[in-house]
Design an enzyme around this catalytic site. Structure first.
Site, PDB file in Angstrom:
ATOM      1  N   ASP A  73      57.247  36.066  17.848  1.00 43.77           N
ATOM      2  CA  ASP A  73      57.811  36.929  16.817  1.00 43.77           C
ATOM      3  C   ASP A  73      59.307  36.695  16.855  1.00 43.77           C
ATOM      4  O   ASP A  73      59.902  36.587  17.925  1.00 43.77           O
ATOM      5  CB  ASP A  73      57.477  38.397  17.089  1.00 43.77           C
ATOM      6  N   SER A  74      59.891  36.583  15.684  1.00 43.57           N
ATOM      7  CA  SER A  74      61.304  36.230  15.638  1.00 43.57           C
ATOM      8  C   SER A  74      61.977  36.918  14.467  1.00 43.57           C
ATOM      9  O   SER A  74      61.309  37.440  13.576  1.00 43.57           O
ATOM     10  CB  SER A  74      61.457  34.706  15.529  1.00 43.57           C
TER      11      SER A  74
END
Ligand code: IMP
Length: 205
Positions: A73-74
């Site tokens: 997740d970014s």
């Protein structure tokens, strides 16, 4: 573990998956995109941190498929916006937002903010789940930069045309993919992750 198992990449973002495959390629891991493995429902990203969402995106498909799943997740954290868009980066301009609309919204939110106050960081959190849904590895990486006032370049994806790397005087939209593969938040998270992955699969786990 002697044989390295195939790893399923739990991301449907083609550009992001492409970057991850390029980062893993030199290390010889057998990686396959989740879209090529099964038609399973998208994970609801309702965690409060990048790390929570990464773990969820790894664990849920791993349990459903009984496979090793790697997820990340970014997002982008802008200092002048108290860390927004953060975990909401993909849907900053709404649930069906695309990169263009997210970037437009970011420029509106930062209108009038002078260059020296437009500092920001990309963050990437990685999680690896085993086939039983146990999170076996996690790492995080960050890349600092500055948000400029108009898009420059067509490389990368997401906020890349607005994200300036001051040392290069170029955005990730302008810089070659090879530079992003060295400097980015994703690159830095994987630089930490890969030795752990190698060690995990070489040990009895
Ligand atoms: P996720 O797929 O839920 O992790 O959302 C990631 C979102 O963060 C993307 O849709 C982009 O908006 C942003 N993002 C993450 N990494 C990058 C990057 O390397 N370049 C540009 N935008 C990124």
């Amino acid at each position: 573990m002697t044989d390295t198992p195939q790893i399923v990449l739990g991301s449907r973002n083609r550009k992001k998956s492409g970057e991850i495959k390029e980062l893993l390629a030199p290390h010889g891991f057998d990686v396959v995109s989740i879209a090529d493995v099964a038609d399973i429902a998208e994970v609801v990203e309702d965690g409060e941190t990048f790390a929570e969402n990464a773990a969820k995106k790894a664990r849920e498909p791993a349990l459903e498929l009984s496979r090793w799943v790697l997820a990340e997740d970014s997002g982008l954290m802008v200092d002048a916006l108290d860390g927004r868009p953060g975990i909401y980066s993909a849907r900053y301009a709404g649930e069906n937002a695309d990169d263009q609309r997210n970037n437009d919204k970011l420029l509106v939110e930062l209108a009038g903010v002078p260059p020296e106050q437009r500092s920001a960081g990309y963050v990437c959190s990685i999680a690896l789940s085993d086939p039983d849904g146990q999170i076996r590895l996690t790492t995080e990486g960050c890349c600092r930069g500055r948000i400029i006032d108009r898009p420059r370049g067509t490389n990368g994806f997401g906020y890349d045309p607005l994200f300036l790397i001051p040392e290069y005087h170029r955005t990730f939209g302008e810089l070659d993919g090879a530079v992003k593969r060295r400097l980015s938040h994703r690159a830095r998270a994987f630089q930490r992750f890969i030795p752990l992955l190698v060690a995990l699969f070489r040990s009895d786990c």
